[in-house]
Design a protein around this motif. Structure first.
Motif, PDB file in Angstrom:
ATOM      1  N   ALA A  39     100.168  73.249  23.952  1.00 43.95           N
ATOM      2  CA  ALA A  39     100.981  74.260  24.621  1.00 43.95           C
ATOM      3  C   ALA A  39     100.259  74.963  25.762  1.00 43.95           C
ATOM      4  O   ALA A  39     100.844  75.827  26.414  1.00 43.95           O
ATOM      5  N   ASP A  40      99.013  74.635  26.016  1.00 43.06           N
ATOM      6  CA  ASP A  40      98.246  75.328  27.047  1.00 43.06           C
ATOM      7  C   ASP A  40      97.822  74.414  28.184  1.00 43.06           C
ATOM      8  O   ASP A  40      96.807  74.645  28.837  1.00 43.06           O
ATOM      9  N   GLY A  41      98.592  73.361  28.431  1.00 46.37           N
ATOM     10  CA  GLY A  41      98.263  72.440  29.502  1.00 46.37           C
ATOM     11  C   GLY A  41      97.185  71.450  29.103  1.00 46.37           C
ATOM     12  O   GLY A  41      96.677  71.476  27.977  1.00 46.37           O
ATOM     13  N   ASP A  68     100.052  68.269  36.601  1.00 50.44           N
ATOM     14  CA  ASP A  68     101.292  68.911  37.020  1.00 50.44           C
ATOM     15  C   ASP A  68     102.478  68.436  36.185  1.00 50.44           C
ATOM     16  O   ASP A  68     103.579  68.970  36.326  1.00 50.44           O
ATOM     17  N   THR A  94      93.550  69.200  36.515  1.00 48.76           N
ATOM     18  CA  THR A  94      94.635  69.540  35.613  1.00 48.76           C
ATOM     19  C   THR A  94      95.844  68.657  35.892  1.00 48.76           C
ATOM     20  O   THR A  94      95.843  67.872  36.837  1.00 48.76           O
ATOM     21  N   PRO A 135     104.404  68.686  29.763  1.00 51.47           N
ATOM     22  CA  PRO A 135     105.374  69.719  29.373  1.00 51.47           C
ATOM     23  C   PRO A 135     104.670  71.006  28.949  1.00 51.47           C
ATOM     24  O   PRO A 135     103.527  70.986  28.494  1.00 51.47           O
ATOM     25  N   ASP A 136     105.368  72.125  29.080  1.00 49.78           N
ATOM     26  CA  ASP A 136     104.798  73.404  28.652  1.00 49.78           C
ATOM     27  C   ASP A 136     104.547  73.417  27.151  1.00 49.78           C
ATOM     28  O   ASP A 136     103.665  74.129  26.668  1.00 49.78           O
ATOM     29  N   ASN A 137     105.331  72.636  26.419  1.00 48.72           N
ATOM     30  CA  ASN A 137     105.187  72.551  24.973  1.00 48.72           C
ATOM     31  C   ASN A 137     105.349  71.095  24.566  1.00 48.72           C
ATOM     32  O   ASN A 137     106.425  70.511  24.727  1.00 48.72           O
TER      33      ASN A 137
END
Length: 251
Positions: A191-193, A216, A214, A219-221
């Motif tokens: 959940a934290d990238g 792009d 990182t 998903p956020d979750n």
């Protein structure tokens, strides 16, 4: 997505031939988080580290050193390893340095870690002199009394690599694009990238480039067991590449 890596928490790896349609899914390491399978500090202490490749180029017109540290785990359990990297000038004086925590390396396995020092990006720390060589070594007692960090490797597949024309913001003569399927093979939600790296190799197996940063696309979750498609453009190389090894971890 380029050059923003900090400290890794979990990882996955995959390899594919240039322009191949896909690669078979492989589980790089189990996601067992039981006490018996936790990474060993003793394994970290015996891990062999050496510099496999380095190159001094530029990123946003400022000098940047790229390096690949090859780390072998001869132990019987997963190893938790921290890596010290230093760029030295011709007098042996440090002009750039960092410490990174690597993903857990499976017993008997070898891992190529891509890193960099310097550069002119917004998040880069510029070198304080002209680099002449790079030193890499396993950091001693990096995790204090805890002795180890849980960073299980995950799973990837269907990786493709193609030469492209996207700007790499470096002075490297070649640019590559990568696509890969990423699966959360841990038992926890991501959940934290994620942070990711790719190492490029030529036909003889020599390192010719790579990148780290990182994502792009994550998903956020991302619940356990679910997957997403990653796309990465503008991966720099100093010579023609035919194979990529991709690694991604949460955090």
């Amino acid at each position: 997505m380029r050059r923003t890596i900090s400290l890794p928490i979990a990882a996955l790896m995959a390899a594919a031939a240039l322009s191949s349609c896909s690669s078979s899914d492989k589980q790089a390491a189990d996601a067992d988080t039981s006490q018996q399978n936790r990474p060993s500090s003793a394994a970290a202490e015996t891990s062999a580290v050496h510099l496999a490749w380095s190159h001094t180029g530029t990123f946003f017109d400022e000098p940047q050193v790229w390096y690949v540290a090859r780390v072998s785990n001869p132990g019987k359990s997963k190893a938790s390893v921290a890596l010290d990297a230093r760029a030295l000038d011709k007098t042996g004086t440090i002009v750039g340095s960092n410490q990174a925590v690597l993903p857990n390396i499976p017993a008997g396995a070898t891992f190529d870690y891509f890193g960099y020092l310097g550069g002119g990006g917004a998040l880069n720390t510029k070198l304080t002199g002209t680099p002449s060589k790079v030193q890499v070594a396993a950091a001693k007692d990096a995790f204090g009394q805890a002795g180890a960090v849980e960073q299980p490797m995950l799973k990837t597949g269907e990786l493709t690599l193609q030469q492209g024309r996207e700007d790499t913001y470096t002075n490297a003569p070649y640019s590559y694009n990568l696509k890969v399927k990423v699966t959360n093979s841990t038992s926890d939600t991501v959940a934290d990238g994620v942070t990711q790296q790719v190492v490029l190799y030529d036909a003889k197996g020599n390192v010719v480039g790579g990148d780290t940063g990182t994502s792009d696309n994550v998903p956020d979750n991302l619940p356990a067991g679910m997957s997403y498609r990653e796309q990465w453009t503008g991966i720099p190389a100093t010579a023609k590449a035919v194979r990529a090894v991709y690694t991604v971890w949460a955090g």
